[in-house]
Design a protein around this motif. Structure first.
Motif, PDB file in Angstrom:
ATOM      1  N   ASN A  77      34.473  33.277  37.702  1.00  0.00           N
ATOM      2  CA  ASN A  77      35.615  32.416  37.416  1.00  0.00           C
ATOM      3  C   ASN A  77      35.494  31.157  38.280  1.00  0.00           C
ATOM      4  O   ASN A  77      35.591  31.221  39.494  1.00  0.00           O
ATOM      5  N   ASP A  79      37.541  28.576  38.088  1.00  0.00           N
ATOM      6  CA  ASP A  79      38.846  27.919  38.161  1.00  0.00           C
ATOM      7  C   ASP A  79      39.123  27.458  39.598  1.00  0.00           C
ATOM      8  O   ASP A  79      39.074  28.249  40.536  1.00  0.00           O
ATOM      9  N   ASP A  95      40.412  26.581  34.550  1.00  0.00           N
ATOM     10  CA  ASP A  95      40.431  27.709  33.619  1.00  0.00           C
ATOM     11  C   ASP A  95      39.089  27.868  32.902  1.00  0.00           C
ATOM     12  O   ASP A  95      39.025  27.868  31.674  1.00  0.00           O
ATOM     13  N   TYR A  96      38.010  27.973  33.677  1.00  0.00           N
ATOM     14  CA  TYR A  96      36.672  28.111  33.096  1.00  0.00           C
ATOM     15  C   TYR A  96      35.939  29.281  33.734  1.00  0.00           C
ATOM     16  O   TYR A  96      35.878  29.396  34.949  1.00  0.00           O
ATOM     17  N   ARG A  97      35.386  30.152  32.882  1.00  0.00           N
ATOM     18  CA  ARG A  97      34.559  31.278  33.336  1.00  0.00           C
ATOM     19  C   ARG A  97      33.138  31.034  32.869  1.00  0.00           C
ATOM     20  O   ARG A  97      32.901  30.824  31.680  1.00  0.00           O
TER      21      ARG A  97
END
Length: 157
Positions: A77, A79, A95-97
């Motif tokens: 993650n 984020d 909000d990026y995995r």
């Protein structure tokens, strides 16, 4: 065979078996102590010099990018992580995995974010063509990886 020799063999066998059990019982993270040689998440490639003439149009801006690679098998993650240059320009992951064994390319210009391409939505270049440093930090501000290029003792003429 003497009793003391038999006792030594049994003790040696027991010690060897105990060592094998100890190794097998180590947590997986203990095997990753070599991460300093290949970080789990790293800056894998940089294209600081947009090919062709630098016109500041969106196509040219997006030809300037940094790639981040996750070398582990598990998603990470990102984020709250940041990517910075030497001048303090900062891109914050939101909000990026990043999937395991995957790479994402962070472009300078504008675009629609996807799983493999993210956009800083800037209207000017970030990365210096001749000398700069990309710094990747986690959500706690710890430096995860850096990539530098160019001559540190660049002299103007």
């Amino acid at each position: 065979m003497s009793a003391s020799s038999t006792a030594r063999r049994i003790a040696a066998t027991a010690l060897a078996a105990g060592a094998m059990v100890s190794i097998a019982a180590l947590p997986a993270s203990a095997y990753d102590d070599d991460r300093h040689r290949q970080p789990r998440v790293e800056i894998s490639r940089v294209q600081a010099d947009s090919p062709g003439r630098e016109t500041r149009n969106n196509r040219s801006l997006n030809a300037e990018w940094v790639e981040i690679t996750n070398n582990s098998r598990h998603a990470v993650n990102l984020d709250g992580w940041t990517l910075r240059d030497s001048d303090g320009n900062r891109y914050r992951f939101d909000d990026y995995r990043l999937a395991g064994r995957a790479t994402v390319r962070i472009h300078t210009g504008e675009g629609r974010d996807t799983r493999t391409d993210l956009y800083q939505d800037r209207r000017d270049y970030v990365w210096d063509n001749h000398r700069d440093k990309a710094i990747l930090r986690d959500d706690r501000g710890r430096t995860v990886d850096t990539e530098s290029w160019g001559n540190r003792h660049h002299h103007r003429r």
